[in-house]
Design an enzyme around this catalytic site. Structure first.
Site, short mmCIF file in Angstrom:
data_model
loop_
_atom_site.label_atom_id
_atom_site.label_comp_id
_atom_site.label_asym_id
_atom_site.label_seq_id
_atom_site.Cartn_x
_atom_site.Cartn_y
_atom_site.Cartn_z
N PHE A 148 0.74 -1.47 -0.05
CA PHE A 148 0.37 -0.11 0.42
C PHE A 148 1.08 1.22 -0.28
O PHE A 148 0.30 2.40 -0.45
CB PHE A 148 -0.80 0.04 1.14
CG PHE A 148 -0.53 0.59 2.60
CD1 PHE A 148 -0.85 1.92 2.51
CD2 PHE A 148 0.25 -0.21 3.55
CE1 PHE A 148 0.46 1.89 3.91
CE2 PHE A 148 1.27 -0.49 4.91
CZ PHE A 148 0.68 1.20 4.73
N LYS A 172 -1.07 -7.28 -9.21
CA LYS A 172 -1.85 -7.22 -8.28
C LYS A 172 -1.40 -6.33 -7.06
O LYS A 172 -0.83 -6.17 -6.44
CB LYS A 172 -1.77 -8.31 -7.99
CG LYS A 172 -3.41 -8.77 -6.69
CD LYS A 172 -3.45 -7.47 -5.64
CE LYS A 172 -3.18 -7.81 -4.81
NZ LYS A 172 -3.45 -7.05 -3.36
N GLU A 175 -4.75 -3.44 -1.94
CA GLU A 175 -6.12 -3.28 -2.15
C GLU A 175 -6.49 -2.56 -0.79
O GLU A 175 -7.50 -1.53 -1.39
CB GLU A 175 -7.42 -4.18 -1.58
CG GLU A 175 -7.15 -5.15 0.01
CD GLU A 175 -5.65 -5.84 0.05
OE1 GLU A 175 -4.50 -5.71 -0.60
OE2 GLU A 175 -5.68 -6.34 1.18
N SER A 225 5.58 -6.62 3.34
CA SER A 225 5.67 -7.66 4.71
C SER A 225 6.51 -8.46 4.31
O SER A 225 6.56 -9.22 3.96
CB SER A 225 4.13 -7.25 5.56
OG SER A 225 3.86 -7.73 4.96
N CYS A 280 9.36 1.70 3.93
CA CYS A 280 10.28 0.74 3.94
C CYS A 280 11.65 1.44 3.73
O CYS A 280 12.59 0.55 4.66
CB CYS A 280 10.05 -0.40 2.92
SG CYS A 280 11.31 0.66 1.37
N GLU A 380 8.87 -3.48 13.21
CA GLU A 380 8.70 -2.72 12.38
C GLU A 380 7.66 -2.34 12.86
O GLU A 380 6.46 -2.59 12.45
CB GLU A 380 9.00 -3.34 11.03
CG GLU A 380 8.53 -2.08 9.27
CD GLU A 380 8.56 -2.66 8.18
OE1 GLU A 380 8.10 -3.84 7.95
OE2 GLU A 380 8.85 -2.15 7.50
P1 NAD Z 1 1.10 -6.98 2.84
O1 NAD Z 1 1.87 -7.96 3.05
O2 NAD Z 1 0.42 -6.80 4.21
O3 NAD Z 1 0.81 -6.51 1.61
C1 NAD Z 1 1.50 -6.46 0.10
C2 NAD Z 1 0.58 -7.06 -0.74
O4 NAD Z 1 0.50 -9.14 -0.24
C3 NAD Z 1 -0.79 -6.69 -0.82
O5 NAD Z 1 -0.66 -6.39 -2.63
C4 NAD Z 1 -1.44 -7.27 0.04
O6 NAD Z 1 -2.58 -7.33 -0.31
C5 NAD Z 1 -1.09 -8.46 -0.37
N1 NAD Z 1 -0.85 -9.73 0.92
C6 NAD Z 1 -1.72 -9.76 2.27
N2 NAD Z 1 -1.64 -10.54 2.54
C7 NAD Z 1 -1.51 -11.91 1.99
C8 NAD Z 1 -1.65 -13.42 2.64
N3 NAD Z 1 -1.90 -13.04 3.46
N4 NAD Z 1 -1.39 -14.19 0.98
C9 NAD Z 1 -0.98 -13.33 0.42
N5 NAD Z 1 -0.77 -12.02 -0.15
C10 NAD Z 1 -1.25 -11.51 0.40
O7 NAD Z 1 2.53 -5.26 3.40
P2 NAD Z 1 2.01 -3.96 2.97
O8 NAD Z 1 1.06 -3.13 4.73
O9 NAD Z 1 0.50 -3.44 1.67
O10 NAD Z 1 2.83 -2.75 2.57
C11 NAD Z 1 4.05 -2.38 4.10
C12 NAD Z 1 5.33 -3.47 4.18
O11 NAD Z 1 5.52 -3.67 2.83
C13 NAD Z 1 5.83 -3.13 5.25
O12 NAD Z 1 6.00 -4.19 5.89
C14 NAD Z 1 7.36 -2.66 4.17
O13 NAD Z 1 8.78 -2.13 4.81
C15 NAD Z 1 7.00 -3.10 3.31
N6 NAD Z 1 7.86 -2.55 2.27
C16 NAD Z 1 8.76 -3.39 1.79
C17 NAD Z 1 9.63 -2.30 0.61
C18 NAD Z 1 11.33 -3.18 -0.18
O14 NAD Z 1 11.35 -2.62 -1.12
N7 NAD Z 1 11.85 -4.07 0.76
C19 NAD Z 1 9.03 -1.02 -0.12
C20 NAD Z 1 8.16 -0.76 0.41
C21 NAD Z 1 7.19 -1.70 1.70
#
Ligand code: NAD
Length: 495
Positions: A148, A172, A175, A225, A280, A380
Site C-alpha cells: 500500500f 496486483k 487493495e 511485509s 520501507c 517494524e
Molecule cells: P503486506 O505484506 O500486507 O501486503 C503486500 C501485498 O501482499 C498486498 O498486495 C496484499 O494484498 C498482499 N497480501 C497481504 N496479505 C496476504 C496474504 N496473507 N497472502 C497473500 N497476499 C497477501 O504489506 P503492506 O502493509 O501493503 O506494505 C507495508 C510493508 O511493505 C512494510 O513491511 C514495508 O516495509 C514493506 N515494504 C518493503 C519495501 C522494500 O523495498 N523492501 C518497499 C515498500 C514496502
C-alpha cells in the site's frame, strides 16, 4: 462512490460479488469499493497476458520503445493527477506523492534505453569457422504484487522493465489504495500498448495465490511485509517461478560525535516522519554515539514540534496513517514504549490534525532512552515513531545494525571520511547512506535489502531488473564449413 474494477485485456471487468471498501485516510470516509478477484477472474487476467505475449515479444524493439517513450511523456505531463489519487487513497502529502511518481518515472526513463540493455555479445571464430553469440529473451506473463505504501512507484520499479523486455504483466496492487494502478493501465493504453499486455487484477490472498500457483506466470516480483514476502517466495518458487520478494525493514541511522548535528536532526525528522513513517526506507532507530544525544534530541524535538499534521491536500508536512486499524496499532506501540520506560519526548497521540472528518492520525512521535529489548525498537512499526538509542561507540552501533534481522537501508552521519568508509564496508545492509538518510538508489542502480528484507537474489530495477525479466540464450553457429570432420561421437572440442 467509485467502483474500482479489474483491467483485463484493455478494458474494465464488471464488479463481482466480492468487494472491499477504499477509504480516504484523511477524512475517514469510504470513497470507493474495489473488486476482490475470484480465482476465475485471476485466471482470466493471466489468460489475457498469455494471449498477448507472443505478439508483444515479437514486436520490434523500435516499436516497443516508441510505446515506452509515449508513456513517459504522458506520465510526465499528467503526474499531478496521479499524485492526487495517491494523496486521496494513501494519505501522503501531495509533494511527497509527486516525489513518488517522479522516482517511478525514472525507471520508465531507464527502460526507454532497453535496446542497449538487451544487447548481447558476439564472438567471431570462437573455434575454427564457429561463431558464438548471446541474446536475452522475455520470460512470458509475469506477476507484480505491490504494497500500500507506494501504489505508483513500487509497481513502476518493475513493469517498465518487464514490458520493455517483451514480457506481459498482471499487476496486483494493494487493495487499500488500488486506483493508481487503474490510472496507469489507462495511460498505457493511451500510449499505444496493445490490449492484454498490461492487466490489473485487484484483490486479496485469493488473487495473490492464483498468480503464485498459475502455470502460465513465469516470474513474480513482490514487495510487502516480511511474513508475506517469505510466503510468496516459498509458494511461487515451489511452483517453478523466478521470484524476487522484497520484505519489511527496521532502518538505523548512526550519528557520530563529529557530525553536523543540525544536518543530522533535519535528516532524522525528514526520514523518520516523511510519509508518516510508512516507507520501507524510513529511519526508525537513531543510534546517538557518545556525548551527542542530549543536544541532538533537543534539535530533533524542536523540529518535530514545528511539523503540521493533517490532510495531505492542504499543504501539511505529514498526513494520516493508511487505515484506522494501522493508526491503532501505531498508537499501541507508543503506549508500549511509554509503559516500558522509554522517555516520550514528543507524543503524537495528542495531535490535532488540520483535516475535516475522522481521519486516521498519529502525530510525529519521538522517544529517547530506548532499550533494544523494547517492542518500539524490535518491531517494524511503520508509523511516525522515531526511537533514539544511546550507545557508547561506533562498534556498539554497528553491532546493533548487523545483528538486526532486517537489512534494507541505513545511514551514518559524520564528517570523518575514514569512519564513513569503514561503515560502508562493514555494515550488513543493502542500501547505505553517508550523510544521506533515505538512500534510495537511482533507477540505473538496483534497489534491494539484505537478510529478512529480501527473499530471492535479485534486486529491483537497474541491470539486475533487466536480468530478472529476461533469460539468456547462447547460440553457436557454423556456416558452410567443408571441414566439419564427418562422423565423430566424441564431445565437441574447440580447435
Ligand atoms: P503486506 O505484506 O500486507 O501486503 C503486500 C501485498 O501482499 C498486498 O498486495 C496484499 O494484498 C498482499 N497480501 C497481504 N496479505 C496476504 C496474504 N496473507 N497472502 C497473500 N497476499 C497477501 O504489506 P503492506 O502493509 O501493503 O506494505 C507495508 C510493508 O511493505 C512494510 O513491511 C514495508 O516495509 C514493506 N515494504 C518493503 C519495501 C522494500 O523495498 N523492501 C518497499 C515498500 C514496502
Amino acid at each position: 462512490m467509485d467502483s474500482i474494477k479489474h483491467w483485463i485485456n484493455g478494458s474494465y471487468v464488471p464488479a463481482g460479488a466480492r468487494t472491499a471498501p477504499v477509504t480516504n485516510p484523511a477524512t475517514g470516509k469510504v470513497t470507493g469499493q474495489v473488486s476482490l478477484a475470484t480465482e476465475d477472474e485471476g485466471n482470466a487476467a493471466v489468460a489475457a497476458a498469455a494471449a498477448a505475449f507472443p505478439a508483444w515479444r515479437d514486436t520490434s524493439l523500435a516499436r516497443r520503445t516508441q510505446v515506452l517513450f509515449a508513456f513517459r511523456e504522458l506520465l510526465n505531463a499528467r503526474k499531478g493527477e496521479l499524485a492526487a489519487i495517491l494523496t486521496a487513497e494513501h494519505g501522503k502529502v501531495l509533494d511527497d506523492a509527486l516525489g513518488e511518481v517522479s522516482r517511478g518515472q525514472e525507471v520508465v526513463e531507464f527502460a526507454c534505453g532497453i535496446p542497449h540493455l538487451l544487447k548481447g555479445s558476439f564472438t567471431e571464430n570462437a573455434s575454427t569457422n564457429v561463431d558464438v553469440h548471446s541474446v536475452r529473451q522475455a520470460l512470458g506473463p509475469v506477476a507484480i504484487i505491490s504494497p500500500f505504501n507506494f501504489p505508483a512507484m513500487v509497481p513502476m520499479w518493475f513493469f517498465p522493465i518487464a514490458l520493455a523486455a517483451g514480457n506481459t504483466v498482471v499487476l496486483k496492487p494493494s487493495e487499500k489504495d488500488p486506483s493508481a494502478a487503474n490510472w496507469l493501465a489507462e495511460l498505457w493504453k493511451e500510449a499505444g500498448l496493445p490490449d492484454g499486455v498490461f492487466n490489473v487484477l485487484h484483490g486479496d490472498k485469493v488473487a495473490v495465490d492464483t498468480l503464485l500457483t498459475h502455470p502460465d506466470i513465469k516470474a513474480v516480483s513482490f514487495v510487502g511485509s516480511t511474513p508475506i514476502a517469505k510466503y510468496v517466495y516459498e509458494t511461487a518458487t515451489a511452483h517453478g517461478k523466478r521470484v524476487q520478494a522484497l520484505g519489511g525493514a527496521k532502518n538505523h541511522m548512526i550519528v557520530l560525535p563529529d557530525a553536523d548535528l543540525d544536518l543530522a536532526a533535519d535528516a532524522a525528522v525528514n526520514a523518520g516522519f516523511g510519509s508518516a513513517g510508512e516507507r520501507c526506507m524510513a529511519i526508525s532507530a537513531l543510534l546517538a554515539v557518545g556525548p551527542v544525544a542530549d543536544e541532538l534530541v533537543g534539535k530533533i524535538a524542536e523540529r518535530t514540534n514545528a511539523l503540521r499534521t493533517g490532510d495531505g491536500s492542504r499543504g501539511c508536512d505529514m498526513g494520516p496513517l493508511v487505515t484506522a486499524a494501522h493508526r491503532d496499532k501505531v498508537a499501541g506501540y507508543i503506549d508500549a514504549g511509554e509503559a516500558a520506560g522509554a522517555t516520550l519526548v514528543v507524543d503524537g497521540r495528542t495531535v490535532t490534525p488540520d483535516a475535516e472528518g475522522d481521519g486516521f492520525f498519529v502525530g510525529p512521535t519521538l522517544f529517547d532512552n530506548v532499550d533494544t529489548d523494547m517492542s518500539i525498537y524490535r518491531d517494524e512499526i511503520f508509523g511516525p515513531v522515531l526511537s533514539v538509542v544511546r550507545v557508547d561507540s561506533y562498534e556498539q552501533a554497528l553491532h546493533l545494525i548487523n545483528s538486526n534481522p532486517y537489512g534494507n537501508g541505513t545511514a551514518i552521519f559524520t564528517n570523518d571520511g575514514g569512519a564513513a568508509r569503514r561503515f560502508e564496508n562493514e555494515v550488513e545492509v543493502g542500501m547505505v547512506g553517508i550523510n544521506v538518510p533515505v538512500p534510495v538508489p537511482m533507477a540505473y542502480y538496483s534497489f534491494g535489502g539484505w537478510k529478512n528484507s529480501l527473499f530471492g537474489d535479485t534486486h529491483a530495477h537497474g541491470t539486475e531488473g533487466v536480468g530478472f525479466f529476461t533469460r539468456g540464450k547462447v547460440v553457436t553457429t557454423r556456416w558452410l564449413d567443408p571441414s566439419h570432420g564427418g562422423i565423430n561421437l566424441g564431445f565437441p572440442q574447440n580447435a
